[in-house]
Enzyme design. Structure first.
Site, short mmCIF file in Angstrom:
data_model
loop_
_atom_site.label_atom_id
_atom_site.label_comp_id
_atom_site.label_asym_id
_atom_site.label_seq_id
_atom_site.Cartn_x
_atom_site.Cartn_y
_atom_site.Cartn_z
N LYS A 24 14.95 -3.66 0.83
CA LYS A 24 14.00 -2.56 0.60
C LYS A 24 12.94 -2.52 1.69
CE LYS A 24 10.05 -3.16 -2.22
NZ LYS A 24 8.93 -2.28 -2.00
N ARG A 95 3.28 2.13 -1.48
CA ARG A 95 2.46 1.69 -0.35
C ARG A 95 3.11 2.06 0.98
NH1 ARG A 95 -1.71 -1.21 1.19
NH2 ARG A 95 -1.55 -2.47 3.07
N ASP A 119 2.15 -1.80 -5.41
CA ASP A 119 1.87 -2.84 -6.40
C ASP A 119 0.38 -3.18 -6.47
OD1 ASP A 119 4.44 -3.23 -7.27
OD2 ASP A 119 4.88 -4.77 -5.79
N ASP A 314 6.70 -13.08 -1.70
CA ASP A 314 7.41 -12.28 -2.70
C ASP A 314 8.29 -13.11 -3.62
OD1 ASP A 314 6.27 -9.89 -2.03
OD2 ASP A 314 7.98 -9.11 -0.91
N MET A 336 -1.67 -15.41 -0.57
CA MET A 336 -1.81 -14.11 0.08
C MET A 336 -2.38 -13.01 -0.80
SD MET A 336 1.61 -14.40 2.46
CE MET A 336 1.24 -13.00 3.50
#
Length: 430
Positions: A24, A95, A119, A314, A336
């Site tokens: 993605k 985003r 998100d 992630d 992060m």
């Protein structure tokens, strides 16, 4: 659109083969970068998820044609485009709308961008985008939207104030069209940044240093047409490793892009999960020790995320759920994003033994027997982590706001059901 809910019957072992979707985070910047050329671009292995569908709508809104010639093949032709005002409702959904700044600036000399969405995992700065594009000659004005103007982009020695993935991608795309040589320093080097750079090379760009933190771009490039295949999603591969581990299931992950999995495999090995490589397939055997590896001297180990090539941010949510099923104690340190750990209360309610120390650190002691619960997905990765927890828990779980999961994982309930999971999607797919 009706809200989506997953009803998950836990406790089933899985088996079989599964191929990860296209990345993605590669597909989004590559779809945006296809606006750079006035020639047709054919993209294979594009994940058919909400975020890519939204970006396709956005590029159509500026005059590009974009048609799905098959389920995962997208043909884009930006013969003539205009720097129209982008739809705020579409921009707030993802985003990735910020990724249109570079290509539209290059083609049209200006772009007006409403605030991007995405998100809610903490503050996500746009400063690095602004600083990079300003160094390439853009003038940026911020009101209720961001206005970028640059009649002409010029190559420059650009130092990014942080190795932001999307800012690197925006700067890279703009640099391809800029007049002269651009040095991009402190650049992100994630697999999806490499994928974008390789796509730009396929279009006709000249880029040195792909995969490093300094890229040299020789512009302006003469761009043509190309056919390009999006690389597999290493985050989905990591999610599937975690899924196999928590359900104690043997899985073969085919066409896994194993060259990008070293730090991910190392992170899971700290949890006692060892994978085997066969060609470009990754095998997760069922006989894992699931024993957390202490640091040298018997000290409590730590798993932390860092910019690539270290363990990816992630996958922290996935690693936390996986650790609940492993024997031992580990500190998870998410550096992060300051809101990414705020789903662990749901895991605690399911029976996990977790101490949330602060917004960035959690101590997990396992193994825990999880039981079904009702949860709400706050973001893509936490949603997928909740799905892992639900699949390995005893009893039935309900995951509300599963729309978030589907922003990042294509038809995930169908693909996991094919392996033996029991996930019911409400409403059912038409």
């Amino acid at each position: 659109m009706a809200p989506i809910q997953y009803i998950v019957e836990g406790g089933h072992r899985l088996s079989g083969s599964i191929e990860p979707s296209g990345n993605k985070n590669s597909a989004l910047p590559i779809i945006a970068a296809a606006l750079l050329t006035e020639h047709p671009v054919t993209l294979h292995n594009v994940p058919r998820i909400r975020d890519t569908e939204t970006l396709v709508e956005l590029i159509r809104s500026v005059g590009a044609s974009a048609e799905w010639s098959s389920r995962n093949t997208l043909v884009i032709h930006a013969k003539s485009i205009r720097a129209a005002d982008l739809d705020p409702e579409l921009c707030v959904r993802i985003r990735a709308s910020i990724l249109l700044a570079g290509p539209l600036l290059a083609r049209c000399g200006e772009v007006m961008l409403p605030p991007p969405g995405g998100d809610v995992i903490g503050r996500r700065r746009l400063d690095t985008h602004v600083l990079a594009l300003e160094q390439l000659g853009a003038k940026v004005t911020a009101t209720d939207r961001l206005e970028f103007r640059a009649p002409k982009l010029a190559g420059a020695d650009v130092f990014l104030d942080e190795p932001s993935v999307t800012a690197t991608e925006n700067a890279l795309v703009a640099a391809v069209a800029a007049d002269g040589v651009t040095y991009l320093r402190n650049a992100a080097s994630e697999p999806h940044v490499q994928d974008l750079a390789n796509f730009l090379v396929a279009l006709g760009a000249r880029i040195e240093g792909i995969g490093t933190n300094t890229m040299i771009v020789h512009g302006p490039a003469t761009l043509g047409e190309t056919t390009y295949r999006i690389q597999p999603d290493h985050i989905e591969v990591g999610s599937l490793i975690g899924l196999a581990a928590v359900t104690r299931s043997p899985l073969r992950i085919t066409r896994a892009g194993v060259e990008h999995l070293r730090s991910i495999r190392m992170g899971f090995e700290r949890l006692g999960i060892v994978c085997r490589v066969e060609g470009d397939d990754l095998i997760v055997p069922s006989n894992q020790t699931l024993k957390i590896q202490d640091d040298f001297g018997g000290h409590v180990p730590k798993l932390e995320d860092q910019p690539w090539p270290a363990f990816p941010a992630d996958l922290m949510s996935i690693a936390i759920v996986t650790a609940t099923q492993c024997e031992g104690v580990i500190l998870m340190f998410e550096k992060m994003f300051e809101s990414r750990m705020f789903f662990v209360d749901k895991l605690i309610a399911m029976g996990a033994r977790i101490v949330l120390c602060d917004p960035h650190r959690a101590i997990i002691a396992g193994p825990s027997r999880l039981h079904g619960a009702t949860m709400t997905s706050p973001d893509i990765r936490a949603g997928m982590a909740m799905l892992l927890a639900a699949v390995c828990a005893e009893g039935t779980s309900t995951i509300n706001n599963a729309d978030q999961i589907e922003r990042g994982y294509e038809r995930i309930e169908e693909r996991l059901n094919a392996l033996g999971a029991k996930i019911k999607r409400v409403p059912a797919r038409s």
